[in-house]
Scaffold this motif. Structure first.
Motif, PDB file in Angstrom:
ATOM      1  N   GLU A 206     -55.289 -46.234  -6.936  1.00  0.00           N
ATOM      2  CA  GLU A 206     -54.699 -47.558  -6.726  1.00  0.00           C
ATOM      3  C   GLU A 206     -53.250 -47.550  -7.206  1.00  0.00           C
ATOM      4  O   GLU A 206     -52.872 -46.805  -8.108  1.00  0.00           O
ATOM      5  CB  GLU A 206     -55.507 -48.617  -7.487  1.00  0.00           C
ATOM      6  N   ASN A 207     -52.436 -48.400  -6.638  1.00  0.00           N
ATOM      7  CA  ASN A 207     -51.006 -48.440  -6.965  1.00  0.00           C
ATOM      8  C   ASN A 207     -50.767 -48.733  -8.439  1.00  0.00           C
ATOM      9  O   ASN A 207     -51.449 -49.562  -9.048  1.00  0.00           O
ATOM     10  CB  ASN A 207     -50.303 -49.515  -6.118  1.00  0.00           C
TER      11      ASN A 207
ATOM     12  N   ALA B 225     -49.793 -51.046 -14.178  1.00  0.00           N
ATOM     13  CA  ALA B 225     -50.589 -52.269 -14.084  1.00  0.00           C
ATOM     14  C   ALA B 225     -52.009 -52.037 -14.587  1.00  0.00           C
ATOM     15  O   ALA B 225     -52.704 -52.984 -14.962  1.00  0.00           O
ATOM     16  CB  ALA B 225     -50.627 -52.747 -12.633  1.00  0.00           C
ATOM     17  N   ARG B 226     -52.401 -50.747 -14.646  1.00  0.00           N
ATOM     18  CA  ARG B 226     -53.776 -50.431 -15.019  1.00  0.00           C
ATOM     19  C   ARG B 226     -53.830 -49.065 -15.669  1.00  0.00           C
ATOM     20  O   ARG B 226     -53.138 -48.130 -15.232  1.00  0.00           O
ATOM     21  CB  ARG B 226     -54.650 -50.442 -13.760  1.00  0.00           C
ATOM     22  N   LEU B 227     -54.632 -48.927 -16.709  1.00  0.00           N
ATOM     23  CA  LEU B 227     -54.850 -47.653 -17.375  1.00  0.00           C
ATOM     24  C   LEU B 227     -56.310 -47.236 -17.227  1.00  0.00           C
ATOM     25  O   LEU B 227     -57.220 -48.040 -17.441  1.00  0.00           O
ATOM     26  CB  LEU B 227     -54.502 -47.740 -18.862  1.00  0.00           C
ATOM     27  N   ILE B 228     -56.500 -45.957 -16.894  1.00  0.00           N
ATOM     28  CA  ILE B 228     -57.844 -45.398 -16.778  1.00  0.00           C
ATOM     29  C   ILE B 228     -58.061 -44.444 -17.951  1.00  0.00           C
ATOM     30  O   ILE B 228     -57.464 -43.365 -18.004  1.00  0.00           O
ATOM     31  CB  ILE B 228     -58.038 -44.637 -15.444  1.00  0.00           C
ATOM     32  N   ASP B 229     -58.875 -44.839 -18.899  1.00  0.00           N
ATOM     33  CA  ASP B 229     -59.137 -44.047 -20.095  1.00  0.00           C
ATOM     34  C   ASP B 229     -60.077 -42.896 -19.738  1.00  0.00           C
ATOM     35  O   ASP B 229     -61.205 -43.120 -19.281  1.00  0.00           O
ATOM     36  CB  ASP B 229     -59.766 -44.937 -21.162  1.00  0.00           C
ATOM     37  N   VAL B 230     -59.611 -41.658 -19.945  1.00  0.00           N
ATOM     38  CA  VAL B 230     -60.404 -40.484 -19.557  1.00  0.00           C
ATOM     39  C   VAL B 230     -61.024 -39.760 -20.757  1.00  0.00           C
ATOM     40  O   VAL B 230     -61.605 -38.692 -20.598  1.00  0.00           O
ATOM     41  CB  VAL B 230     -59.543 -39.490 -18.741  1.00  0.00           C
TER      42      VAL B 230
ATOM     43  N   LEU C  20     -47.809 -30.931 -10.037  1.00  0.00           N
ATOM     44  CA  LEU C  20     -49.158 -31.496  -9.966  1.00  0.00           C
ATOM     45  C   LEU C  20     -49.236 -32.495  -8.816  1.00  0.00           C
ATOM     46  O   LEU C  20     -48.375 -33.370  -8.689  1.00  0.00           O
ATOM     47  CB  LEU C  20     -49.475 -32.189 -11.292  1.00  0.00           C
ATOM     48  N   PRO C  21     -50.242 -32.395  -7.940  1.00  0.00           N
ATOM     49  CA  PRO C  21     -50.341 -33.342  -6.820  1.00  0.00           C
ATOM     50  C   PRO C  21     -50.491 -34.777  -7.311  1.00  0.00           C
ATOM     51  O   PRO C  21     -51.049 -35.036  -8.380  1.00  0.00           O
ATOM     52  CB  PRO C  21     -51.622 -32.886  -6.093  1.00  0.00           C
ATOM     53  N   THR C  22     -50.007 -35.703  -6.527  1.00  0.00           N
ATOM     54  CA  THR C  22     -50.128 -37.131  -6.859  1.00  0.00           C
ATOM     55  C   THR C  22     -51.602 -37.501  -7.027  1.00  0.00           C
ATOM     56  O   THR C  22     -52.437 -37.152  -6.191  1.00  0.00           O
ATOM     57  CB  THR C  22     -49.499 -37.985  -5.751  1.00  0.00           C
ATOM     58  N   GLY C  23     -51.906 -38.191  -8.100  1.00  0.00           N
ATOM     59  CA  GLY C  23     -53.275 -38.637  -8.333  1.00  0.00           C
ATOM     60  C   GLY C  23     -54.198 -37.588  -8.910  1.00  0.00           C
ATOM     61  O   GLY C  23     -55.392 -37.847  -9.097  1.00  0.00           O
ATOM     62  N   ALA C  24     -53.666 -36.397  -9.224  1.00  0.00           N
ATOM     63  CA  ALA C  24     -54.504 -35.323  -9.753  1.00  0.00           C
ATOM     64  C   ALA C  24     -54.813 -35.558 -11.231  1.00  0.00           C
ATOM     65  O   ALA C  24     -54.019 -36.136 -11.973  1.00  0.00           O
ATOM     66  CB  ALA C  24     -53.823 -33.980  -9.571  1.00  0.00           C
TER      67      ALA C  24
END
Length: 327
Positions: free
Chosen positions: A21-22, A45-50, A205-209
């Protein structure tokens, strides 16, 4: 600080779908990203905690390679017995990089992806092509005493701040990642992009990787390595110049040698010219000095960072000489 949404990922595929997502970014230790968010440099706008993903730990592959999970903390890496035994320069680099509190949070992938500490990058009022492409580089005419001397361009003279990445470059690490279309890998020698005209694009690194691990190729038993860092204060600070070196000497001749420099370029700098000059020749301080001078012949220092040229030369000579005494 701009308001943002937060999500904790429980599976790699879910994390990849979410970050597609953007204006969404991955969050691990947050020791760099959160600071930049507070300054307004990064505004996701958003963080994805890994951190909850199964990407932690250090293990040995069947072929003898060592695999470091992407969310493995710097503290775990520095203290691991096999890292200390087989890749001592990596342990030393990580320990030199930050305080214990930061090492307990910072992760392998986050360390490789951290942004420059150039003051103009962090200052929204200053021109910075890394932050705003096409805006200019305030450091060229401004405060640049700790900026790059190798591989620069008129677009950017910032340095890469990572100590760990210098040692990873020394050991020919391989960065492994996953995208929604599959898995891939990038040798670290090709992971960091030359600064060129697009300093805002820092890696291949590819976008979104999502980085999943870093692999250290198997090393012969008994190989020695060393990391040494010169900084402006004894407590934790970014390198003026750092050197990671791996040297094997037999009968007074250099049989194998690897050298990587930090604090001198926009990415960890592998000293290939110096390595070629040394291979097969006498392992003497004079030869080490001459090889370092050959590597640094391409340096283009600015008015206030020319001291890095003799500093890097002397540091290479000192580290290699030190390694010969351990043989």
């Amino acid at each position: 600080m701009k308001e943002f949404a937060y999500q904790r990922a429980t599976a790699v595929h879910d994390a990849l779908e979410s970050v597609a997502e953007n204006n969404t970014k991955f969050l691990a230790g947050g020791t760099n990203l959160v600071d930049l968010m507070k300054r307004g440099v990064e505004t996701p706008a958003r963080l994805i905690d890994v951190r909850a993903l199964p990407l932690n730990g250090i293990s040995e592959a069947r072929n003898g390679d060592l695999v470091i999970g992407a969310t493995t903390t710097n503290s775990e890496t520095a203290a691991h017995p096999e890292i200390r035994r087989r890749y001592p320069a990596l342990s030393q680099a990580v320990l030199a990089g930050a305080s214990g509190q930061l090492r307990n949070m910072a992760t392998t992938a986050g360390n490789l992806l951290q942004r420059t500490r150039c003051a103009y990058f962090a200052d929204l009022a200053s021109a910075c092509n890394k932050r705003v492409p096409g805006s200019g580089c305030a450091a060229v005419e401004g405060e640049h005493h700790n900026h790059a001397i190798l591989g620069t361009s008129p677009s950017c003279v910032a340095t890469n701040p990572s100590d760990m990445a210098v040692a990873m470059m020394l050991f020919d690490a391989v960065v492994r990642y996953e995208t929604l279309t599959g898995k891939g890998e990038i040798p670290i020698a090709r992971f960091f992009r030359p600064v060129g005209d697009t300093p805002n694009v820092e890696t291949t690194l590819p976008t979104g990787a999502l980085i999943t691990s870093v692999t250290l190729p198997r090393r012969a038993e008994g190989r020695r390595s060393r990391y040494r860092k010169v900084r402006e204060r004894a407590s934790y600070a970014f390198a003026n110049v750092s050197v990671a070196a791996d040297l094997t000497v037999r009968l007074g001749k250099v049989r194998e040698v690897r050298i990587a420099l930090g604090g001198v370029a926009s990415h960890p700098w592998r000293a290939r010219i110096a390595e070629e000059r040394l291979l097969g020749g006498p392992a003497t301080p004079e030869r080490f000095r001459a090889a370092a001078e050959a590597e640094l012949a391409a340096a283009t220092p600015l008015p206030h960072n020319g001291y890095k040229v003799p500093l890097a030369r002397n540091l290479v000579q000192a580290v290699l000489t030190d390694l010969t005494r351990q043989e």
